[in-house]
Write a protein that holds these residues in place. Structure first.
Motif, PDB file in Angstrom:
ATOM      1  N   THR A 278       0.831  -1.208   0.000  1.00 52.65           N
ATOM      2  CA  THR A 278       0.000   0.000   0.000  1.00 52.65           C
ATOM      3  C   THR A 278       0.866   1.259   0.000  1.00 52.65           C
ATOM      4  O   THR A 278       0.523   2.255  -0.650  1.00 52.65           O
ATOM      5  N   ALA A 279       1.991   1.225   0.724  1.00 54.19           N
ATOM      6  CA  ALA A 279       2.897   2.378   0.709  1.00 54.19           C
ATOM      7  C   ALA A 279       3.477   2.587  -0.687  1.00 54.19           C
ATOM      8  O   ALA A 279       3.571   3.722  -1.180  1.00 54.19           O
ATOM      9  N   ALA A 340      16.835  -1.922  -2.704  1.00 55.55           N
ATOM     10  CA  ALA A 340      15.783  -1.192  -3.418  1.00 55.55           C
ATOM     11  C   ALA A 340      15.248   0.006  -2.641  1.00 55.55           C
ATOM     12  O   ALA A 340      15.061   1.090  -3.221  1.00 55.55           O
ATOM     13  N   PRO A 341      14.974  -0.096  -1.317  1.00 55.88           N
ATOM     14  CA  PRO A 341      14.467   1.084  -0.599  1.00 55.88           C
ATOM     15  C   PRO A 341      15.415   2.280  -0.638  1.00 55.88           C
ATOM     16  O   PRO A 341      14.966   3.433  -0.676  1.00 55.88           O
ATOM     17  N   GLN A 382      10.934   4.307 -10.185  1.00 57.22           N
ATOM     18  CA  GLN A 382      10.113   3.278 -10.809  1.00 57.22           C
ATOM     19  C   GLN A 382      10.798   1.913 -10.764  1.00 57.22           C
ATOM     20  O   GLN A 382      10.168   0.902 -10.404  1.00 57.22           O
ATOM     21  N   ALA A 383      12.068   1.865 -11.132  1.00 54.26           N
ATOM     22  CA  ALA A 383      12.786   0.592 -11.151  1.00 54.26           C
ATOM     23  C   ALA A 383      12.844  -0.015  -9.747  1.00 54.26           C
ATOM     24  O   ALA A 383      12.594  -1.213  -9.556  1.00 54.26           O
ATOM     25  N   ALA A 384      13.173   0.807  -8.755  1.00 54.30           N
ATOM     26  CA  ALA A 384      13.315   0.299  -7.389  1.00 54.30           C
ATOM     27  C   ALA A 384      11.973  -0.033  -6.759  1.00 54.30           C
ATOM     28  O   ALA A 384      11.826  -1.048  -6.070  1.00 54.30           O
ATOM     29  N   ASN A 385      10.973   0.813  -6.968  1.00 52.61           N
ATOM     30  CA  ASN A 385       9.663   0.582  -6.362  1.00 52.61           C
ATOM     31  C   ASN A 385       9.020  -0.683  -6.930  1.00 52.61           C
ATOM     32  O   ASN A 385       8.485  -1.518  -6.189  1.00 52.61           O
ATOM     33  N   ALA A 388      10.833  -3.710  -5.513  1.00 51.48           N
ATOM     34  CA  ALA A 388      10.487  -3.950  -4.113  1.00 51.48           C
ATOM     35  C   ALA A 388       9.112  -4.588  -3.977  1.00 51.48           C
ATOM     36  O   ALA A 388       8.894  -5.465  -3.141  1.00 51.48           O
ATOM     37  N   VAL A 389       8.177  -4.155  -4.811  1.00 52.25           N
ATOM     38  CA  VAL A 389       6.819  -4.698  -4.739  1.00 52.25           C
ATOM     39  C   VAL A 389       6.778  -6.134  -5.233  1.00 52.25           C
ATOM     40  O   VAL A 389       6.173  -7.011  -4.606  1.00 52.25           O
ATOM     41  N   MET A 390       7.422  -6.419  -6.356  1.00 49.91           N
ATOM     42  CA  MET A 390       7.281  -7.713  -7.005  1.00 49.91           C
ATOM     43  C   MET A 390       8.207  -8.784  -6.437  1.00 49.91           C
ATOM     44  O   MET A 390       8.030  -9.974  -6.715  1.00 49.91           O
ATOM     45  N   ALA A 391       9.189  -8.396  -5.630  1.00 46.10           N
ATOM     46  CA  ALA A 391      10.201  -9.350  -5.179  1.00 46.10           C
ATOM     47  C   ALA A 391       9.610 -10.500  -4.375  1.00 46.10           C
ATOM     48  O   ALA A 391      10.011 -11.657  -4.545  1.00 46.10           O
TER      49      ALA A 391
END
Length: 476
Positions: A278-279, A340-341, A382-385, A388-391
């Motif tokens: 959600t973040a 990633a963060p 975009q690349a990092a977010n 982080a979400v899909m990992a």
């Protein structure tokens, strides 16, 4: 490109040729929707003059397109699974092409907006099904390369739009920015018809109940009410705006209620229980809001405040997307090497600096310098977010999470076109932006990107909170 397994008796060279041209059709199917967004933005000042309309009305040329994509992109993907992806993709290409011609021939603004909505429907089909076709056309070992190619084509479409649009408006007038899609659309259709694999067969009738019609309609009504609330009133916010905003809130509540009880929901509500997700969605929406603001506001700033003609406006506006193409792959490699963060935070800091620079740096050089900060920051984020979400997503949930990420991005784009457009009009203290004094437009630019910097600061706060929760969880 390595050939996929050939059928008995089929020549390998012929199969390789088919795969190559299938990817060519998919690449064009990804390029045209992004071109449809960016090429229309650069034409907004010319369209405002041509239709003698205020900025809040003309921006619906952008909003109608984005609304159609946002409300339908998840549903058309499901519809493709039911009716056949190839069949529906061919229909989408034809819709996009036909609607582009209607846009170029539209005699009134509202007919133009209706045609843009139809064009958005075609774009939604193309965007949703192009990604789904990759698994049907290339071997699994080359899926990443194919996805990278499609991402590059999307960025090229965004980069090509401003420069091509500015050149065509200067040479042939505003209808040319839509009519250029006719030959491109026909070429895409011919390639897709010839080289994409045939549909294996649709689902049984009993499975067609899986299409979430109620969810699709509620989402469309909710987003339409929200966009209207942000645009009606020519920069002022009255009772009608408040009523529409409340209607959007009610629509959101009904959408959540309906999705929680749907047998095959448009969006799985359970995914929102993950705080990290959600973040990330919230940050994605905020960042997309700021990026869309640059596309909507910049043409008026460059033309009215800096006095550039259409061709120069298009050239200057293409700098950002070109930087985006060049920085996309290095940003991805940096994410692979670092946490990633941390890259998310670095990208947001660069975006905050770019937003502040857009508000305070004068002239063309100041604008270019600001974009040179903002755009790489966006690519880093975009690349990092997304990584982080899909990992940590389960394999059977990747499609759902990817769809939700796309939805949050489009919500941000709508907010950028509507809310930030309203902020710009209010900051310029005039409803007629196309005829506003240079000082008024410059003031609107400063206020708009001051707000943009504040939005990025909110995203940074969310990122910091998420990182702290993650650190505490790992240390517990």
């Amino acid at each position: 490109m390595k050939p996929i397994i050939a059928e008995p008796g089929e020549a390998v060279a012929e199969r390789r040729y088919s795969v190559r041209w299938a990817l060519a059709s998919l690449s064009l199917s990804m390029l045209l929707p992004s071109l449809g967004t960016s090429i229309a933005n650069v034409g907004l000042p010319s369209l405002a003059r041509a239709f003698n309309a205020p900025f809040q009305d003309v921006q619906w040329i952008v909003l109608a397109y984005l609304l159609a994509i946002t409300t339908l992109i998840v549903s058309v993907g499901r519809l493709g699974d039911i009716t056949g992806r190839r069949r529906l993709l061919l229909i989408g290409i034809l819709l996009f092409t036909l609607a582009s011609v209607l846009c170029g021939l539209a005699p009134t603004l509202w007919l133009m907006i209706a045609a843009r909505a139809l064009q958005g429907l075609g774009a939604a089909i193309m965007m949703a099904l192009t990604m789904a076709f990759v698994g049907d056309t290339v071997p699994k070992t080359r899926t990443g390369s194919a996805m990278g190619l499609l991402g590059t084509m999307s960025a090229i479409g965004t980069a090509l739009g401003p420069s091509l649009g500015g050149l065509m408006i200067a040479s042939f007038g505003w209808p040319a920015i839509f009519l250029v899609n006719l030959p491109l659309g026909l070429a895409t259709f011919v390639l897709a018809f010839r080289y994409l694999p045939a549909d294996i067969g649709g689902q049984k009738k009993k499975d067609r109940a899986g299409f979430d019609t109620v969810g699709t309609l509620l989402l469309a009504l909710m987003l339409s009410a929200y966009a209207l609330a942000m645009t009606i009133g020519h920069g002022s916010f009255g009772l009608l705006n408040l009523a529409l905003l409340l209607a959007a809130g009610l629509g959101a509540a009904l959408f959540v209620f309906a999705e929680a009880r749907a047998a095959s929901p448009l969006v799985q509500m359970a995914v929102f229980r993950n705080r990290v997700l959600t973040a990330s969605l919230a940050m994605n929406a905020l960042v997309s809001t700021v990026m869309m603001a640059t596309l909507v506001v910049a043409p008026f700033y460059l033309s009215r405040a800096l006095g550039l003609n259409e061709a120069l406006v298009g050239t200057v506006m293409s700098i950002g997307p070109v930087i985006s193409i060049l920085s996309g792959v290095p940003a991805g490699r940096l994410v692979d090497r670092l946490d990633a963060p941390l890259v998310v935070a670095a990208g947001l800091v660069a975006m905050a600096a770019g937003s502040i620079a857009l508000a305070v740096l004068p002239g063309i050089a100041g604008y270019i310098a600001a974009i040179a900060l903002l755009t790489p920051g966006y690519q880093l984020f975009q690349a990092a977010n997304n990584t982080a979400v899909m990992a940590d997503v389960r394999t059977d949930q990747r499609g759902v999470i990817s769809g939700v990420l796309n939805l949050s991005r489009n919500l941000g784009l709508i907010t950028g076109a509507s809310v930030m457009g309203a902020v710009f009009a209010h900051g310029s203290a005039t409803a007629e932006i196309a005829a506003a004094r240079p000082e008024a437009v410059h003031s609107g630019m400063q206020i708009t990107f001051g707000v943009a910097a504040a939005l990025i600061a909110v995203a940074l706060t969310i990122a910091a909170g998420t990182y702290r929760r993650r650190t505490n969880s790992e240390g517990a």
